[in-house]
Design a protein around this motif. Structure first.
Motif, PDB file in Angstrom:
ATOM      1  N   ARG A 197      -3.393  -8.923   2.033  1.00 38.84           N
ATOM      2  CA  ARG A 197      -3.390  -7.475   2.298  1.00 38.84           C
ATOM      3  C   ARG A 197      -3.386  -6.693   0.986  1.00 38.84           C
ATOM      4  NH1 ARG A 197       0.685  -8.667   6.313  1.00 38.84           N
ATOM      5  NH2 ARG A 197      -0.151  -8.450   8.420  1.00 38.84           N
TER       6      ARG A 197
ATOM      7  N   GLU B 279       0.831  -1.207   0.000  1.00 41.70           N
ATOM      8  CA  GLU B 279       0.000   0.000   0.000  1.00 41.70           C
ATOM      9  C   GLU B 279       0.863   1.253   0.000  1.00 41.70           C
ATOM     10  OE1 GLU B 279      -3.649   2.005  -0.140  1.00 41.70           O
ATOM     11  OE2 GLU B 279      -3.152  -0.115  -0.391  1.00 41.70           O
TER      12      GLU B 279
ATOM     13  N   ASN C 177      -5.685  -6.993   9.995  1.00 42.18           N
ATOM     14  CA  ASN C 177      -5.190  -6.665  11.330  1.00 42.18           C
ATOM     15  C   ASN C 177      -6.345  -6.494  12.317  1.00 42.18           C
ATOM     16  OD1 ASN C 177      -2.539  -6.672  10.432  1.00 42.18           O
ATOM     17  ND2 ASN C 177      -2.600  -4.499   9.887  1.00 42.18           N
TER      18      ASN C 177
ATOM     19  N   PRO D 226      -8.888  -6.411   4.755  1.00 40.60           N
ATOM     20  CA  PRO D 226      -8.297  -6.051   6.053  1.00 40.60           C
ATOM     21  C   PRO D 226      -7.982  -7.309   6.875  1.00 40.60           C
ATOM     22  CG  PRO D 226     -10.337  -4.824   5.626  1.00 40.60           C
ATOM     23  CD  PRO D 226     -10.271  -5.916   4.612  1.00 40.60           C
TER      24      PRO D 226
ATOM     25  N   ARG E 235      -8.929  -8.425  13.136  1.00 43.52           N
ATOM     26  CA  ARG E 235     -10.206  -8.667  12.486  1.00 43.52           C
ATOM     27  C   ARG E 235     -10.792 -10.005  12.915  1.00 43.52           C
ATOM     28  NH1 ARG E 235     -12.072  -4.134  10.071  1.00 43.52           N
ATOM     29  NH2 ARG E 235     -13.241  -5.353   8.524  1.00 43.52           N
TER      30      ARG E 235
ATOM     31  N   SER F 264     -14.324 -10.328   6.406  1.00 44.04           N
ATOM     32  CA  SER F 264     -13.401  -9.754   7.373  1.00 44.04           C
ATOM     33  C   SER F 264     -14.131  -8.645   8.120  1.00 44.04           C
ATOM     34  CB  SER F 264     -12.164  -9.196   6.657  1.00 44.04           C
ATOM     35  OG  SER F 264     -11.322  -8.520   7.567  1.00 44.04           O
TER      36      SER F 264
END
Length: 519
Positions: free
Chosen positions: A296, A204, A303, A301, A305, A346
């Motif tokens: 990712r 990202e 993290n 998502p 989750r 998620s």
């Protein structure tokens, strides 16, 4: 597609040629622009040489017509700058025994590289050397372009999948290759797995940062047609010459556009990306932790989750994806075999996973034009490494429903507890003890060479209907006496009393295990 590359040498490369080094070159201005490409070499003494240039030339001069006139010297440099010349090379001698300050200052202000030659040097040798190298590079580049285009076109016309095409591109580029949509979501990758994972771990940030230009080995080409762009191909960390990198990226873009056009579906690449990820998760071919960078980069998502593994039978993947978007739920959708579709949701930790799964299933039924899709689920997972087992459990539940769904009173979201013994047997079907038990219990029907072919089907119906003889005869379109004869044959071959509950239950479990194996 318009080609944005040209086979060229940079100024820096020209200055390292043996023949040039013999003239003891010194860069006196524009040292920060030595990576400019040299398209051609031009010898010119005229003060108005700029009008004869088309851009990219390295101009060689002795300055004999400029000596003694500082205004002419400054204008000479400015005219070269206006004509977008690559550089100017001044041979020191009678006209200029030392680098002229006026020309040097003007070149520095314009950002035009200025090189002086301290030893007498025949310009003809320099032009001959550079021109011959440029011609050789041009032919080599054209040859490379055609060989890459031929290889990629051959793969496409053979009907190969997208991954095979990307693998070939990565071989030619010698670096990781990333295919993305316009939102930087990774749709597919190719290249050596460790190198690809290194790129994806911080995708990202890397994909959006301003410094990710070609100077860092990042070469991008837009994908699209008819004035519309819908994706990018990125060569990550390309180590060759920039023009060759741009050539490879453009040939790759041409091939990918053609592949997409021939593939038909507008969202096929997105679907293939999700399918690849979920298939790797379900099968366990790639450990879950190693898939995290890909997940990712695909936009899911991960993290802190909660993950909800679902498998939908008889549901259109396009409708599933639409319902996800309508409800604003992040997830991956991938079509599996046997009319099954995997879905991984998620959710934030504070969201009610069961309630949202039920809400999704209810909305899916409303949106489905034909039939009633069955949504099977495993318990929510908060640890990523537990997701593969959850997807496999949801698949087991969906398969168990498919085997005997007509007799089940199902909730809107079916879980393992809702399919009872059939679900347990499907989970245990790969256990060698269960397999041996099924073979042993049903040996008389499975292995007898003179066994009547329909006996196994009669046994299956008889046990599924709760040993209801009338219902079994009706479903098999036979008379009661004919059914009795078949049941007697089954008793004889298996050596069991089907009126005894325990023996009948044992045979029923063995039959469920046998059917699970066949499925």
């Amino acid at each position: 597609m318009t080609t944005a590359w040209e086979p060229a040498l940079s100024i820096r490369q020209v200055l390292t040629l043996e023949r040039v080094l013999a003239g003891e070159p010194e860069v006196v201005a524009g040292a920060g622009h030595l990576d400019r490409p040299v398209r051609w070499v031009h010898v010119a003494e005229a003060a108005d040489v700029g009008v004869m240039l088309s851009g990219g030339e390295m101009v060689l001069t002795t300055g004999v017509l400029l000596a003694g006139d500082e205004d002419k010297q400054a204008e000479y440099i400015r005219s070269l700058h206006r004509a977008e010349a690559a550089a100017v090379v001044l041979g020191l001698g009678r006209a200029f025994p030392a680098p002229p300050d006026v020309m040097r200052r003007a070149a520095e202000r314009c950002g035009l590289p200025m090189v002086v030659l301290h030893r007498p040097f025949p310009f003809a040798e320099l032009t001959e050397e550079v021109q011959s190298r440029l011609v050789r590079r041009k032919f080599a580049t054209v040859s490379l372009s055609e060989s890459v285009r031929t290889a990629l076109t051959g793969i496409i016309t053979a009907g190969a999948p997208l991954q095979r095409l990307l693998d070939e591109i990565a071989v030619h580029a010698g670096c990781p290759v990333i295919l993305t949509n316009l939102a930087h979501r990774v749709l597919a990758t190719a290249g050596e797995r460790p190198a690809v994972d290194d790129v994806l771990r911080d995708w990202e940030r890397i994909a959006r940062q301003a410094g990710g230009g070609e100077g860092d080995g990042w070469v991008r080409a837009e994908l699209g047609g008819r004035g519309e762009h819908w994706g990018r191909i990125v060569l990550c960390g390309y180590r060759g010459d920039s023009p060759v990198g741009r050539l490879l990226a453009e040939r790759a873009a041409e091939a990918l556009v053609l592949h997409r056009m021939l593939g038909g579906a507008v969202h096929s690449w997105e679907e293939q990306s999700a399918q690849s990820l979920l298939t790797d998760l379900v099968t366990g071919v790639v450990p879950a932790r190693q898939l995290l960078p890909r997940v990712r980069a695909a936009g899911l998502p991960v993290n802190r989750r909660t993950f909800v593994p679902l498998v939908v039978r008889d549901g259109d993947p396009v409708v599933l994806d639409r319902v996800l978007r309508l409800l604003g739920l992040p997830g991956l959708v991938a079509q599996l075999a046997d009319r099954a579709t995997a879905l991984l949701l998620s959710l934030a930790r504070d969201q009610d996973a069961e309630a949202l799964a039920a809400h999704f299933a209810t909305r899916l039924r409303k949106e489905s034009a034909t039939g009633t899709p069955v949504v099977a689920a495993a318990d929510a997972r908060t640890v990523w490494e537990d997701v593969p087992a959850g997807l496999r459990e949801a698949r087991h539940v969906a398969d168990a429903v498919a085997e005997h769904g007509a007799t089940l009173d199902l909730p809107v979201v079916v879980r393992l507890r809702d399919v009872h013994l059939r679900g347990l047997i499907r989970l245990l079907r790969d256990d060698p003890h269960v397999q041996a038990f099924a073979e042993r219990e049903l040996d008389g029907l499975l292995c007898g060479s003179d066994a009547e072919p329909g006996l196994l089907a009669v046994l299956r119906t008889y046990l599924a209907t709760g040993r209801n003889k009338s219902r079994t005869a009706q479903l098999h379109h036979v008379s009661r006496p004919a059914l009795y004869r078949r049941l007697e044959a089954i008793r004889t071959r298996l050596g069991v009393d089907l009126d005894d509950f325990e023996q009948a239950a044992s045979v029923h479990i063995a039959l469920l295990a046998h059917d699970a194996q066949q499925g």
